[in-house]
Scaffold this motif. Structure first.
Motif, PDB file in Angstrom:
ATOM      1  N   LEU A   1       0.841  -1.198   0.000  1.00 53.45           N
ATOM      2  CA  LEU A   1       0.000   0.000   0.000  1.00 53.45           C
ATOM      3  C   LEU A   1       0.875   1.247   0.000  1.00 53.45           C
ATOM      4  CD1 LEU A   1      -2.722  -1.065   2.601  1.00 53.45           C
ATOM      5  CD2 LEU A   1      -2.938  -0.983   0.121  1.00 53.45           C
TER       6      LEU A   1
ATOM      7  N   VAL B   1      -2.320   5.351  -4.190  1.00 55.06           N
ATOM      8  CA  VAL B   1      -3.671   5.084  -4.659  1.00 55.06           C
ATOM      9  C   VAL B   1      -3.659   4.963  -6.171  1.00 55.06           C
ATOM     10  CG1 VAL B   1      -6.038   5.939  -4.774  1.00 55.06           C
ATOM     11  CG2 VAL B   1      -4.673   6.328  -2.725  1.00 55.06           C
TER      12      VAL B   1
ATOM     13  N   GLY C   1     -15.181   0.430  -2.717  1.00 52.76           N
ATOM     14  CA  GLY C   1     -13.744   0.445  -2.443  1.00 52.76           C
ATOM     15  C   GLY C   1     -13.002   1.436  -3.317  1.00 52.76           C
ATOM     16  N   VAL C   2     -13.287   1.418  -4.621  1.00 52.62           N
ATOM     17  CA  VAL C   2     -12.627   2.349  -5.542  1.00 52.62           C
ATOM     18  C   VAL C   2     -13.006   3.781  -5.219  1.00 52.62           C
ATOM     19  CG1 VAL C   2     -12.492   3.084  -7.951  1.00 52.62           C
ATOM     20  CG2 VAL C   2     -12.423   0.643  -7.385  1.00 52.62           C
TER      21      VAL C   2
ATOM     22  N   CYS D   1     -11.263   4.950  -2.057  1.00 53.90           N
ATOM     23  CA  CYS D   1      -9.843   5.177  -2.332  1.00 53.90           C
ATOM     24  C   CYS D   1      -9.632   6.542  -2.961  1.00 53.90           C
ATOM     25  CB  CYS D   1      -9.300   4.090  -3.255  1.00 53.90           C
ATOM     26  SG  CYS D   1      -9.004   2.502  -2.434  1.00 53.90           S
ATOM     27  N   ASN D   2     -10.452   6.889  -3.930  1.00 57.91           N
ATOM     28  CA  ASN D   2     -10.308   8.172  -4.616  1.00 57.91           C
ATOM     29  C   ASN D   2     -10.696   9.339  -3.720  1.00 57.91           C
ATOM     30  OD1 ASN D   2      -9.404   6.941  -6.972  1.00 57.91           O
ATOM     31  ND2 ASN D   2     -11.462   6.797  -7.857  1.00 57.91           N
TER      32      ASN D   2
ATOM     33  N   THR E   1     -10.718   9.453  -0.234  1.00 59.80           N
ATOM     34  CA  THR E   1      -9.898   9.618   0.967  1.00 59.80           C
ATOM     35  C   THR E   1      -8.399   9.615   0.682  1.00 59.80           C
ATOM     36  OG1 THR E   1      -9.838   7.245   1.397  1.00 59.80           O
ATOM     37  CG2 THR E   1     -11.686   8.490   2.324  1.00 59.80           C
TER      38      THR E   1
ATOM     39  N   ASN F   1      -6.758   6.968   0.604  1.00 55.52           N
ATOM     40  CA  ASN F   1      -6.236   5.829   1.366  1.00 55.52           C
ATOM     41  C   ASN F   1      -6.442   4.556   0.540  1.00 55.52           C
ATOM     42  OD1 ASN F   1      -5.489   3.870   3.197  1.00 55.52           O
ATOM     43  ND2 ASN F   1      -6.663   4.734   4.904  1.00 55.52           N
ATOM     44  N   PRO F   2      -5.372   3.869   0.128  1.00 51.95           N
ATOM     45  CA  PRO F   2      -5.503   2.697  -0.738  1.00 51.95           C
ATOM     46  C   PRO F   2      -6.009   1.440  -0.031  1.00 51.95           C
ATOM     47  CG  PRO F   2      -3.203   3.058  -0.202  1.00 51.95           C
ATOM     48  CD  PRO F   2      -3.949   4.215   0.387  1.00 51.95           C
TER      49      PRO F   2
ATOM     50  N   PHE G   1      -8.846   0.722   1.149  1.00 51.47           N
ATOM     51  CA  PHE G   1     -10.232   0.348   0.869  1.00 51.47           C
ATOM     52  C   PHE G   1     -10.347  -0.620  -0.318  1.00 51.47           C
ATOM     53  CE2 PHE G   1     -10.715   4.424   3.091  1.00 51.47           C
ATOM     54  CZ  PHE G   1     -11.568   4.020   4.108  1.00 51.47           C
ATOM     55  N   ASP G   2      -9.410  -0.571  -1.245  1.00 49.84           N
ATOM     56  CA  ASP G   2      -9.477  -1.480  -2.404  1.00 49.84           C
ATOM     57  C   ASP G   2      -9.280  -2.938  -1.979  1.00 49.84           C
ATOM     58  OD1 ASP G   2      -9.705  -2.437  -4.920  1.00 49.84           O
ATOM     59  OD2 ASP G   2      -7.825  -1.639  -5.676  1.00 49.84           O
TER      60      ASP G   2
END
Length: 314
Positions: free
Chosen positions: A63, A66, A137-138, A141-142, A144, A146-147, A149-150
């Motif tokens: 991680l 993003v 999830g995507v 990620c976009n 926040t 924060n990666p 969530f994917d």
């Protein structure tokens, strides 16, 4: 890829289940549908749930940034949701049509005998939820940056696939192990048997679903000798009274043969009656109840009369 393999297994099962009975498999190949559906569920667990979980684990180890998802990603997710949603709605419509009068959706899925309908319904339910999880999830990620969530969304999909795969395997396992027919169907058939004049009692019963639309029914029948005798009485009464000693043996022989024919005709018409009520009853085996009797019926009758006379005299 995984979905294609699973659908291929279901297709093989569908083709196998349509093969007619033969000497090796006298009840046919209908249970092939459950076997290949079980394989499909196992493939979903191994190739689907396990692989997605492994991929999510690898993603969580790296991680660092993003991933930017473009328009193609959103369009693909949207089209996937529409397609899976359409298939899911069709499967739901089919399960609602086939469910019992007092069954809810969950009960209808559990009690369904069609492995293909169950597989499509559960797999596309997970597919729709999986697409929503992927969108969430995507999107997170976009939003926040924060990666995490994917891979979390992938983990959710993995768990759902695992639960559905295990459920499908367990459902098909029951049918492969000769799952009995529904209790209300068995009770209705037994009541029909007892409603016939020739049937005095129904003994042991064995039932099993042989396929999505066929079941077997085997029962021991205790036939009413008095009723069978009443059918033949008019035909034999005068002949027996007028028969000489030499004719008795011939009459007893023909009488025994006619008793067997009456029972055979009764079994034949009883089978037809069951099939009229339940066309799914593809294999019906009605056998005369077998017990070890050391005394003949006539000896038992005379003994009972003697005891009755003794009781009256005493």
């Amino acid at each position: 890829m995984v979905d294609t393999i699973n659908q291929g297994l279901l297709l093989v099962g569908l083709l196998q289940s349509k093969k007619p009975p033969d000497m090796i498999h006298p009840h046919g190949y209908a249970r092939s549908a459950y076997f290949y559906s079980l394989l499909s569920g196992f493939g979903m667990f191994v190739w689907g749930s396990t692989f997605i979980a492994y991929n999510a684990f690898i993603q969580m180890q790296t991680l660092d940034h993003v991933i930017e998802y473009g328009t193609i990603t959103w369009v693909t997710l949207g089209i996937s949701f529409l397609i899976d949603g359409f298939v899911l709605s069709s499967a739901l419509a089919s399960i609602y049509k086939s469910r019992g009068p007092h069954e809810n959706l969950i009960q209808a899925i559990r009690n369904s005998k069609d492995p293909y309908l169950r597989a499509v319904l559960l797999e596309d339910s997970v597919a729709c939820i999986g697409v929503l999880a992927a969108i969430g999830g995507v999107g997170l990620c976009n939003l926040t940056g924060n990666p995490i969530f994917d891979p979390l969304a992938s983990g959710v999909v993995s768990v759902l696939l695992g639960v559905v795969a295990i459920s499908l395997m367990n459902m098909n396992r029951h049918f492969l192990l000769s799952k009995a027919i529904d209790p209300d169907i068995q009770a209705d058939i037994v009541n029909y048997l007892l409603s016939r004049n020739a049937v005095k009692r129904v003994g042991s019963i064995e039932t099993a679903w042989e396929g999505p639309v066929s079941f077997s029914f085997k029962a021991d029948i205790d036939f009413d000798g008095a009723y069978i005798a009443s059918i033949l009485l008019d035909r034999y009464q005068d002949k027996i009274f007028k028969a000489g000693k030499e004719d008795i043996k011939f009459l007893l022989t023909t009488y025994t043969e006619d008793v067997a024919r009456v029972i055979e005709n009764e079994v034949y018409h009883t089978r037809l009656g069951i099939i009229e009520r339940y066309p799914e009853a593809t294999f019906i085996d009605l056998q005369p109840h077998c017990t070890l009797n050391k005394e003949t019926a006539i000896d038992q009758l005379y003994l009972a009369r003697q005891q009755e006379l003794q009781n009256q005299n005493s």
